[in-house]
Design an enzyme around this catalytic site. Sequence first.
Site, PDB file in Angstrom:
ATOM      1  CG  ASP A   1      37.089  38.089  42.514  1.00 40.98           C
ATOM      2  OD1 ASP A   1      37.649  37.856  43.624  1.00 40.98           O
ATOM      3  OD2 ASP A   1      37.612  38.777  41.614  1.00 40.98           O
TER       4      ASP A   1
ATOM      5  CG  ASP B   1      37.326  41.447  39.798  1.00 40.55           C
ATOM      6  OD1 ASP B   1      37.679  41.896  40.910  1.00 40.55           O
ATOM      7  OD2 ASP B   1      37.673  40.321  39.383  1.00 40.55           O
TER       8      ASP B   1
ATOM      9  CG  PHE C   1      42.550  37.711  47.545  1.00 40.28           C
ATOM     10  CD1 PHE C   1      41.559  37.689  46.567  1.00 40.28           C
ATOM     11  CD2 PHE C   1      42.188  37.457  48.862  1.00 40.28           C
ATOM     12  CE1 PHE C   1      40.234  37.433  46.904  1.00 40.28           C
ATOM     13  CE2 PHE C   1      40.860  37.197  49.209  1.00 40.28           C
ATOM     14  CZ  PHE C   1      39.886  37.183  48.223  1.00 40.28           C
ATOM     15  CG  ASN C   2      42.618  36.693  42.300  1.00 39.36           C
ATOM     16  OD1 ASN C   2      41.660  36.957  43.037  1.00 39.36           O
ATOM     17  ND2 ASN C   2      42.974  37.464  41.291  1.00 39.36           N
TER      18      ASN C   2
ATOM     19  CB  THR D   1      40.109  39.264  37.050  1.00 38.54           C
ATOM     20  OG1 THR D   1      38.669  39.263  37.056  1.00 38.54           O
ATOM     21  CG2 THR D   1      40.625  39.601  35.661  1.00 38.54           C
TER      22      THR D   1
ATOM     23  CG  ASN E   1      37.616  40.727  45.195  1.00 38.38           C
ATOM     24  OD1 ASN E   1      38.664  40.660  45.829  1.00 38.38           O
ATOM     25  ND2 ASN E   1      37.582  41.090  43.921  1.00 38.38           N
TER      26      ASN E   1
ATOM     27  CG  HIS F   1      45.448  44.102  41.639  1.00 35.36           C
ATOM     28  ND1 HIS F   1      46.784  43.955  41.996  1.00 35.36           N
ATOM     29  CD2 HIS F   1      44.822  44.598  42.734  1.00 35.36           C
ATOM     30  CE1 HIS F   1      46.950  44.344  43.251  1.00 35.36           C
ATOM     31  NE2 HIS F   1      45.787  44.745  43.716  1.00 35.36           N
ATOM     32  CG  ASP F   2      41.092  41.926  38.724  1.00 36.82           C
ATOM     33  OD1 ASP F   2      40.108  41.996  39.486  1.00 36.82           O
ATOM     34  OD2 ASP F   2      42.090  41.224  38.966  1.00 36.82           O
TER      35      ASP F   2
HETATM   36  O1  RIB Z   1      45.340  40.306  44.555  1.00 30.65           O
HETATM   37  C1  RIB Z   1      44.518  41.092  43.729  1.00 30.65           C
HETATM   38  C2  RIB Z   1      43.375  40.295  43.206  1.00 30.65           C
HETATM   39  O2  RIB Z   1      42.543  39.886  44.282  1.00 30.65           O
HETATM   40  C3  RIB Z   1      42.445  41.102  42.275  1.00 30.65           C
HETATM   41  O3  RIB Z   1      41.881  40.234  41.330  1.00 30.65           O
HETATM   42  C4  RIB Z   1      41.387  41.627  43.194  1.00 30.65           C
HETATM   43  O4  RIB Z   1      40.134  41.826  42.518  1.00 30.65           O
HETATM   44  C5  RIB Z   1      41.249  40.469  44.141  1.00 30.65           C
HETATM   45  O5  RIB Z   1      40.384  39.526  43.558  1.00 30.65           O
HETATM   46 CA    CA Z   2      39.441  40.114  41.109  1.00 29.60          CA
END
Ligand code: RIB
Ligand code: CA
Length: 310
Positions: free
Chosen positions: A11, A16, A166-167, A125, A40, A239-240
């Site tokens: 996303d 990403d 979040f994801n 991701t 996102n 993160h990703d």
């Molecule tokens: O919490 C971080 C995640 O949430 C990452 O994948 C970032 O791109 C958002 O999607």
């Molecule tokens: Ca992401």
Amino acid sequence: MLARKVVLDCDPGHDDAIAIMLACASPEIELLAVTTVAGNVTLEHTTRNALRVLDLIGRADIPVAAGRDRPLLRDLSTAAVMHGESGLAGPLEVEPSRGPADLTALELIEQVLVSEVEPVTLVATGPLTNIADVITQLPEIHGRIREIVIMGGAVELGNWTPAAEFNIWVDPDAAKIVFESGIPLTMIGLEVTHKAWLTDEHAEQLRGSGRPGEFVAELLDHFVKFHQDRFGWPGAPIHDAVTIAHLIDPTLVTTLAMNVQIDTISSLCMGRTVADRWSVTGLPANVHVGLDIDRDRFVTLLLGRLSQLA
Ligand code: RIB
Ligand code: CA
């Protein structure tokens, strides 16, 4: 060594985008396809951004297909506050050279899975909506999935609510399906990715290394400032990209097999990955959970590969 065949469901989103670039910059990875999901930002933007990033690095040969534009059951909640309405705040917005494939994400993933001789690794991701569709709608080809590697979840604190990352929080129902699928699963969560941050200094290192490096520097200009202002951190967690780095070099991330369940009921802890870190439930392990990362080697790998992009 044969490259790891990967489909990346994402996303984009700053991190990403960097994950896509790292995959394409690494001989250990063969990126067969990119699929997009709402998370996102809206699906229109995540899809456009995936196409833009692949254009930037000369990989418009990699097919992109759009997936779900909202979670399985819940309304879509985005992270536009973090990534900007476009999803890639920072660099100048350019139109992609092409549109997405005339396939859904599910159709493209199925096409890849049935056409490859060897099982394929699914990397996710973003919210797990598309991956849940693969699991529920393609039961006959689960065996063609080598493993699923996700960025998401946390053993301890969340980042979008006190309890949830979040994801997973965006689509906890999809995450439940994925975590209960029985398909080999690795969770790269916040304990790992919160150590995988880049700073303004790293942006400066990249700015002089060609257009892709300059693009990442412009992403970091926005992403680092957001995290400094919002969390008081020295840099922005990428993160990703850790999911791809983990596939490139499995010694970077320390994982432990444990039972993880997804809270899809609570209002207070909705989307929490309830990780049995100390095996108190007696429930069988269903996930390899990332607990730590060799930060210095991750940063060296990431910057080195990004600076090699043409
Ligand atoms: O919490 C971080 C995640 O949430 C990452 O994948 C970032 O791109 C958002 O999607
Ligand atoms: Ca992401």
